[in-house]
Write an enzyme that holds these catalytic residues in place. Structure first.
Site, PDB file in Angstrom:
ATOM      1  N   ASP A  65       0.884  -1.297   0.063  1.00 50.76           N
ATOM      2  CA  ASP A  65      -0.010  -0.008  -0.083  1.00 50.76           C
ATOM      3  C   ASP A  65       0.950   1.240   0.049  1.00 50.76           C
ATOM      4  O   ASP A  65       1.696   1.636   1.051  1.00 50.76           O
ATOM      5  CB  ASP A  65      -0.823   0.103   1.338  1.00 50.76           C
ATOM      6  CG  ASP A  65      -1.650   1.200   1.240  1.00 50.76           C
ATOM      7  OD1 ASP A  65      -1.423   2.058   0.440  1.00 50.76           O
ATOM      8  OD2 ASP A  65      -2.509   1.106   2.070  1.00 50.76           O
ATOM      9  N   VAL A  66       0.958   1.967  -1.103  1.00 50.03           N
ATOM     10  CA  VAL A  66       2.065   3.072  -1.337  1.00 50.03           C
ATOM     11  C   VAL A  66       1.776   4.315  -0.194  1.00 50.03           C
ATOM     12  O   VAL A  66       2.500   4.972  -0.104  1.00 50.03           O
ATOM     13  CB  VAL A  66       2.204   3.613  -2.496  1.00 50.03           C
ATOM     14  CG1 VAL A  66       2.428   2.599  -3.676  1.00 50.03           C
ATOM     15  CG2 VAL A  66       0.804   4.288  -2.980  1.00 50.03           C
ATOM     16  N   ASN A  92       2.956   5.714  -9.877  1.00 47.45           N
ATOM     17  CA  ASN A  92       1.589   5.535 -10.763  1.00 47.45           C
ATOM     18  C   ASN A  92       0.379   5.285  -9.969  1.00 47.45           C
ATOM     19  O   ASN A  92      -0.663   5.896 -10.257  1.00 47.45           O
ATOM     20  CB  ASN A  92       1.828   4.558 -11.950  1.00 47.45           C
ATOM     21  CG  ASN A  92       0.459   4.027 -12.484  1.00 47.45           C
ATOM     22  OD1 ASN A  92       0.102   5.062 -13.206  1.00 47.45           O
ATOM     23  ND2 ASN A  92      -0.387   3.152 -12.089  1.00 47.45           N
ATOM     24  N   TYR A 164      -9.317  14.948  -5.851  1.00 50.07           N
ATOM     25  CA  TYR A 164      -8.636  14.311  -6.776  1.00 50.07           C
ATOM     26  C   TYR A 164      -7.633  15.649  -7.634  1.00 50.07           C
ATOM     27  O   TYR A 164      -6.375  15.449  -7.783  1.00 50.07           O
ATOM     28  CB  TYR A 164      -9.267  13.762  -7.930  1.00 50.07           C
ATOM     29  CG  TYR A 164      -8.393  12.924  -9.138  1.00 50.07           C
ATOM     30  CD1 TYR A 164      -8.186  11.675  -8.718  1.00 50.07           C
ATOM     31  CD2 TYR A 164      -8.278  13.518 -10.094  1.00 50.07           C
ATOM     32  CE1 TYR A 164      -7.253  11.131  -9.722  1.00 50.07           C
ATOM     33  CE2 TYR A 164      -7.604  12.907 -11.210  1.00 50.07           C
ATOM     34  CZ  TYR A 164      -6.969  11.889 -11.094  1.00 50.07           C
ATOM     35  OH  TYR A 164      -6.487  11.073 -12.160  1.00 50.07           O
ATOM     36  N   LYS A 168      -3.425  16.061  -7.800  1.00 50.10           N
ATOM     37  CA  LYS A 168      -2.634  16.150  -8.861  1.00 50.10           C
ATOM     38  C   LYS A 168      -1.914  17.538  -8.905  1.00 50.10           C
ATOM     39  O   LYS A 168      -0.842  17.603  -9.559  1.00 50.10           O
ATOM     40  CB  LYS A 168      -3.553  15.871 -10.132  1.00 50.10           C
ATOM     41  CG  LYS A 168      -4.091  14.445 -10.154  1.00 50.10           C
ATOM     42  CD  LYS A 168      -2.975  13.630 -10.204  1.00 50.10           C
ATOM     43  CE  LYS A 168      -3.504  12.036 -10.248  1.00 50.10           C
ATOM     44  NZ  LYS A 168      -2.454  10.902 -10.167  1.00 50.10           N
TER      45      LYS A 168
END
Ligand code: NAD
Length: 266
Positions: A65-66, A92, A164, A168
């Protein structure tokens, strides 16, 4: 002819589906040995590893789990144990939890920021430490390469998706600041900003003919992107062919960031 990424070792996070899957496949086709991170779908990562290994490449799946520092450390330990080091790291992994602002829960906000932004921080931090530990090699002009998977939403606002878009937008300045910090050590950090790529994250936007036609109004080039479009960009950014490219976001979006609303003279 020697392949572009021969003798290099890569890690791709979120490689069990979509863009990560396509990027991992492309890096392997270009000669890199690839660690395939997955969070939940071991079978897909194992299937891709089998495909790569059977076609003469080298790959293995690694769970993490990043957003979890201990998991990221263990993932890098597994890469060192298997490959000795890493030359290319593609951060990613990402997800969406969409909601209008008044309805957005703390959990929806934190899950998206935790995976999309903190996950990239932890992955890139571990990558920098590994490149420094290993020192220069003859495999590449750079000490190491980090590719952040951003989005056109690092510059296009997106109502109903503030978590989101904030993640980003955060990646944009995270990537540039990190690139500035580590460029003197010949570590190259760049981003890819995909437009609409046909994966499960945006299935609703392309699954039906009506939805796809609506989506195409946002894409001057007139087609939805495929994961191979991103894979090719990642191979170039990871290779010495882009050795002078530092701290740049490469938009791979069919022109989505060209203000398509102005196509008929505004
Ligand atoms: P996807 O859902 O197929 O892939 C996302 C991957 O991230 C999955 O494999 C998932 O398991 C993994 N992941 C999620 N949470 C994780 C965690 N905590 N730890 C490790 N892995 C985790 O979608 P995709 O379209 O392939 O998205 C890949 C990246 O591309 C994301 O960062 C996304 O924001 C970005 N992106 C996609 C598009 C598009 O149109 N598809 C456009 C712009 C940006």
């Amino acid at each position: 002819m020697e392949k572009l990424l021969a003798n290099q070792f890569a890690l791709v996070t979120g490689a069990s589906s979509g863009i990560g899957y396509g990027v991992a496949r492309a890096l392997a086709d270009a000669g890199a040995s690839v660690a395939l991170n997955y969070h939940s779908h071991a079978e897909s990562a194992e299937k891709l590893a089998d495909e790569i290994n059977q076609s003469g490449g080298t790959a293995f799946p690694v769970k993490a789990d990043v957003s979890n520092p201990a998991d990221v450390d263990a993932m890098f330990d597994a890469c060192r144990a298997r490959f000795g080091t890493l030359d290319i790291v593609v951060a990613n992994s990402g997800l969406q939890r969409d909601s209008a602002i008044a309805d957005m829960s703390m959990e929806e906000w934190q899950t998206v920021l935790g995976t999309n932004l903190t996950g990239q921080f932890l992955t890139a931090q571990a990558a920098v430490k590994e490149f420094r530990r290993r020192g220069p090699t003859s495999a590449s002009k750079a000490l190491g390469k980090i590719i952040c998977m951003s989005s056109v939403h690092e510059v296009i606002p997106w109502a109903g998706h503030v978590n989101y878009a904030a993640s980003k937008g955060g990646i944009q300045m995270f990537m540039k600041s990190l690139a500035q910090e580590v460029a003197p050590e010949r570590i190259r950090v760049n981003s890819i900003a995909p437009g609409a790529i046909r994966t499960k994250i945006n299935r609703d936007a392309w699954e039906t003919h009506t939805a796809e036609q609506k989506l195409l109004q946002l894409i001057p080039y007139g087609r939805v992107g495929e994961v191979e479009d991103i894979g090719k960009a990642a191979v170039w950014l990871a290779s010495d062919e882009s050795d002078y490219v530092v701290g740049t976001t490469l938009f791979v979006d069919g022109g989505m960031t060209l203000y398509p609303g102005f196509i008929d003279n505004g």
